[in-house]
Scaffold this motif. Structure first.
Motif, PDB file in Angstrom:
ATOM      1  N   MET A   1       0.850  -1.168   0.000  1.00  0.00           N
ATOM      2  CA  MET A   1       0.000   0.000   0.000  1.00  0.00           C
ATOM      3  C   MET A   1       0.899   1.235   0.000  1.00  0.00           C
ATOM      4  O   MET A   1       1.840   1.332   0.768  1.00  0.00           O
ATOM      5  CB  MET A   1      -0.887  -0.036   1.244  1.00  0.00           C
ATOM      6  CG  MET A   1      -1.689   1.180   1.418  1.00  0.00           C
ATOM      7  SD  MET A   1      -2.996   1.156   2.692  1.00  0.00           S
ATOM      8  CE  MET A   1      -2.594  -0.080   3.849  1.00  0.00           C
ATOM      9  N   SER A   2       0.615   2.173  -0.879  1.00  0.00           N
ATOM     10  CA  SER A   2       1.417   3.382  -0.942  1.00  0.00           C
ATOM     11  C   SER A   2       1.095   4.283   0.242  1.00  0.00           C
ATOM     12  O   SER A   2       0.076   4.144   0.897  1.00  0.00           O
ATOM     13  CB  SER A   2       1.135   4.135  -2.252  1.00  0.00           C
ATOM     14  OG  SER A   2      -0.138   4.725  -2.205  1.00  0.00           O
ATOM     15  N   SER A   3       1.988   5.248   0.493  1.00  0.00           N
ATOM     16  CA  SER A   3       1.767   6.134   1.630  1.00  0.00           C
ATOM     17  C   SER A   3       0.525   6.997   1.425  1.00  0.00           C
ATOM     18  O   SER A   3      -0.136   7.380   2.381  1.00  0.00           O
ATOM     19  CB  SER A   3       2.995   7.012   1.869  1.00  0.00           C
ATOM     20  OG  SER A   3       3.250   7.794   0.706  1.00  0.00           O
ATOM     21  N   ALA A   4       0.189   7.289   0.176  1.00  0.00           N
ATOM     22  CA  ALA A   4      -1.016   8.084  -0.093  1.00  0.00           C
ATOM     23  C   ALA A   4      -2.275   7.271   0.154  1.00  0.00           C
ATOM     24  O   ALA A   4      -3.297   7.801   0.557  1.00  0.00           O
ATOM     25  CB  ALA A   4      -0.999   8.598  -1.528  1.00  0.00           C
ATOM     26  N   ALA A   5      -2.214   5.952  -0.095  1.00  0.00           N
ATOM     27  CA  ALA A   5      -3.390   5.104   0.106  1.00  0.00           C
ATOM     28  C   ALA A   5      -3.678   4.923   1.589  1.00  0.00           C
ATOM     29  O   ALA A   5      -4.828   4.805   1.978  1.00  0.00           O
ATOM     30  CB  ALA A   5      -3.189   3.753  -0.570  1.00  0.00           C
ATOM     31  N   GLY A   6      -2.648   4.897   2.415  1.00  0.00           N
ATOM     32  CA  GLY A   6      -2.828   4.703   3.853  1.00  0.00           C
ATOM     33  C   GLY A   6      -3.708   5.765   4.491  1.00  0.00           C
ATOM     34  O   GLY A   6      -4.736   5.443   5.083  1.00  0.00           O
ATOM     35  N   PRO A   7      -3.358   7.040   4.350  1.00  0.00           N
ATOM     36  CA  PRO A   7      -4.201   8.080   4.941  1.00  0.00           C
ATOM     37  C   PRO A   7      -5.604   8.116   4.323  1.00  0.00           C
ATOM     38  O   PRO A   7      -6.586   8.341   5.026  1.00  0.00           O
ATOM     39  CB  PRO A   7      -3.449   9.380   4.653  1.00  0.00           C
ATOM     40  CG  PRO A   7      -2.025   8.968   4.470  1.00  0.00           C
ATOM     41  CD  PRO A   7      -2.091   7.598   3.860  1.00  0.00           C
ATOM     42  N   MET A   8      -5.689   7.879   3.023  1.00  0.00           N
ATOM     43  CA  MET A   8      -7.002   7.896   2.368  1.00  0.00           C
ATOM     44  C   MET A   8      -7.861   6.737   2.871  1.00  0.00           C
ATOM     45  O   MET A   8      -9.058   6.906   3.121  1.00  0.00           O
ATOM     46  CB  MET A   8      -6.852   7.825   0.851  1.00  0.00           C
ATOM     47  CG  MET A   8      -8.163   8.018   0.120  1.00  0.00           C
ATOM     48  SD  MET A   8      -8.980   9.594   0.444  1.00  0.00           S
ATOM     49  CE  MET A   8      -7.889  10.706  -0.383  1.00  0.00           C
ATOM     50  N   ALA A   9      -7.248   5.573   3.049  1.00  0.00           N
ATOM     51  CA  ALA A   9      -7.981   4.418   3.568  1.00  0.00           C
ATOM     52  C   ALA A   9      -8.462   4.695   4.985  1.00  0.00           C
ATOM     53  O   ALA A   9      -9.596   4.350   5.346  1.00  0.00           O
ATOM     54  CB  ALA A   9      -7.098   3.169   3.525  1.00  0.00           C
ATOM     55  N   GLY A  10      -7.629   5.335   5.769  1.00  0.00           N
ATOM     56  CA  GLY A  10      -8.027   5.694   7.135  1.00  0.00           C
ATOM     57  C   GLY A  10      -9.162   6.709   7.156  1.00  0.00           C
ATOM     58  O   GLY A  10     -10.080   6.612   7.969  1.00  0.00           O
ATOM     59  N   LEU A  11      -9.097   7.651   6.228  1.00  0.00           N
ATOM     60  CA  LEU A  11     -10.158   8.656   6.129  1.00  0.00           C
ATOM     61  C   LEU A  11     -11.475   8.019   5.708  1.00  0.00           C
ATOM     62  O   LEU A  11     -12.529   8.331   6.252  1.00  0.00           O
ATOM     63  CB  LEU A  11      -9.743   9.753   5.143  1.00  0.00           C
ATOM     64  CG  LEU A  11     -10.675  10.943   5.020  1.00  0.00           C
ATOM     65  CD1 LEU A  11     -10.876  11.631   6.359  1.00  0.00           C
ATOM     66  CD2 LEU A  11     -10.119  11.925   4.000  1.00  0.00           C
ATOM     67  N   ARG A  12     -11.398   7.100   4.745  1.00  0.00           N
ATOM     68  CA  ARG A  12     -12.618   6.383   4.314  1.00  0.00           C
ATOM     69  C   ARG A  12     -13.205   5.570   5.467  1.00  0.00           C
ATOM     70  O   ARG A  12     -14.420   5.536   5.655  1.00  0.00           O
ATOM     71  CB  ARG A  12     -12.319   5.453   3.146  1.00  0.00           C
ATOM     72  CG  ARG A  12     -12.360   6.109   1.815  1.00  0.00           C
ATOM     73  CD  ARG A  12     -12.294   5.034   0.728  1.00  0.00           C
ATOM     74  NE  ARG A  12     -11.605   5.524  -0.428  1.00  0.00           N
ATOM     75  CZ  ARG A  12     -12.159   6.253  -1.378  1.00  0.00           C
ATOM     76  NH1 ARG A  12     -13.423   6.580  -1.291  1.00  0.00           N
ATOM     77  NH2 ARG A  12     -11.464   6.662  -2.407  1.00  0.00           N
ATOM     78  N   ALA A  13     -12.350   4.896   6.211  1.00  0.00           N
ATOM     79  CA  ALA A  13     -12.825   4.090   7.342  1.00  0.00           C
ATOM     80  C   ALA A  13     -13.500   4.983   8.384  1.00  0.00           C
ATOM     81  O   ALA A  13     -14.574   4.647   8.891  1.00  0.00           O
ATOM     82  CB  ALA A  13     -11.674   3.308   7.961  1.00  0.00           C
ATOM     83  N   ALA A  14     -12.905   6.111   8.676  1.00  0.00           N
ATOM     84  CA  ALA A  14     -13.513   7.051   9.635  1.00  0.00           C
ATOM     85  C   ALA A  14     -14.851   7.560   9.104  1.00  0.00           C
ATOM     86  O   ALA A  14     -15.828   7.674   9.863  1.00  0.00           O
ATOM     87  CB  ALA A  14     -12.558   8.211   9.910  1.00  0.00           C
ATOM     88  N   ALA A  15     -14.908   7.847   7.806  1.00  0.00           N
ATOM     89  CA  ALA A  15     -16.157   8.326   7.198  1.00  0.00           C
ATOM     90  C   ALA A  15     -17.234   7.242   7.246  1.00  0.00           C
ATOM     91  O   ALA A  15     -18.405   7.541   7.478  1.00  0.00           O
ATOM     92  CB  ALA A  15     -15.906   8.770   5.755  1.00  0.00           C
ATOM     93  N   ARG A  16     -16.840   5.981   7.031  1.00  0.00           N
ATOM     94  CA  ARG A  16     -17.803   4.879   7.121  1.00  0.00           C
ATOM     95  C   ARG A  16     -18.371   4.769   8.526  1.00  0.00           C
ATOM     96  O   ARG A  16     -19.572   4.625   8.717  1.00  0.00           O
ATOM     97  CB  ARG A  16     -17.149   3.549   6.736  1.00  0.00           C
ATOM     98  CG  ARG A  16     -17.181   3.240   5.281  1.00  0.00           C
ATOM     99  CD  ARG A  16     -16.811   1.796   4.997  1.00  0.00           C
ATOM    100  NE  ARG A  16     -15.588   1.343   5.607  1.00  0.00           N
ATOM    101  CZ  ARG A  16     -14.361   1.494   5.064  1.00  0.00           C
ATOM    102  NH1 ARG A  16     -14.218   2.080   3.900  1.00  0.00           N
ATOM    103  NH2 ARG A  16     -13.311   1.041   5.689  1.00  0.00           N
TER     104      ARG A  16
END
Length: 134
Positions: A1-16
Motif C-alpha cells: 500500500m502506498s503512503s497516499a493510500a494509507g491516509p485515504m484508507a483511514g479517512l474512508r474508514a472514519a467516514a464509514r
C-alpha cells in the motif's frame, strides 16, 4: 500500500464509521424520542401512495436506517451497501422538500434556514455514502 493510500484508507474508514453512527442515531430517533415530530413532516401524498400511515412510514424509515447502519458496519467495503444507503437518502429527499416547503418543524429542524440547509446537505449524504463504501 502506498503512503497516499494509507491516509485515504483511514479517512474512508472514519467516514464509514461516522456514517454508521449517523444512520444508527437517526434510526433510533425515528423509533423513539423523535417519532412524533417526524410524523408531522411526512407528506400526505406518501400515505396515499403507499397505503401506510404516517407513523408506519416513520417507523419503517427508522428500521431501514438501523438496518443500513448494520450493513455498513458489517460489510464496510461492499459497494452495493453504499448504493443502498445513497438510494435511501434519495428516497427520503421528497419528504425533506415537503418539510421545507410547508415550514413544518421536526426534531433539530425548527427554522426555515435549518430546513433549507438540510436540503443542501442531502447530495453530500449521497456522496458520503458512495465515497466511504468504495
Amino acid at each position: 500500500m502506498s503512503s497516499a493510500a494509507g491516509p485515504m484508507a483511514g479517512l474512508r474508514a472514519a467516514a464509514r464509521w461516522a456514517l454508521v453512527v449517523l444512520l444508527a442515531a437517526a434510526g433510533a430517533s425515528h423509533l423513539s424520542w423523535g417519532r412524533r415530530g417526524y410524523r408531522i413532516v411526512v407528506p400526505d401524498w406518501s400515505t396515499r401512495l403507499t397505503g401506510l400511515s404516517k407513523d408506519a412510514i416513520v417507523v419503517g424509515s427508522g428500521v431501514a436506517e438501523l438496518m443500513l447502519a448494520g450493513a455498513v458496519a458489517s460489510m464496510p467495503r461492499e459497494r452495493s451497501v453504499g448504493w443502498l444507503v445513497a438510494a435511501f437518502f434519495v428516497a427520503v429527499f421528497p419528504g425533506n422538500v415537503h418539510q421545507w416547503r410547508t415550514g413544518r418543524s421536526a426534531p433539530m429542524l425548527r427554522t426555515d434556514r435549518a430546513r433549507f440547509v438540510r436540503l443542501l446537505l442531502q447530495p453530500l449524504l449521497v456522496a458520503w455514502a458512495l465515497w466511504s463504501t468504495r
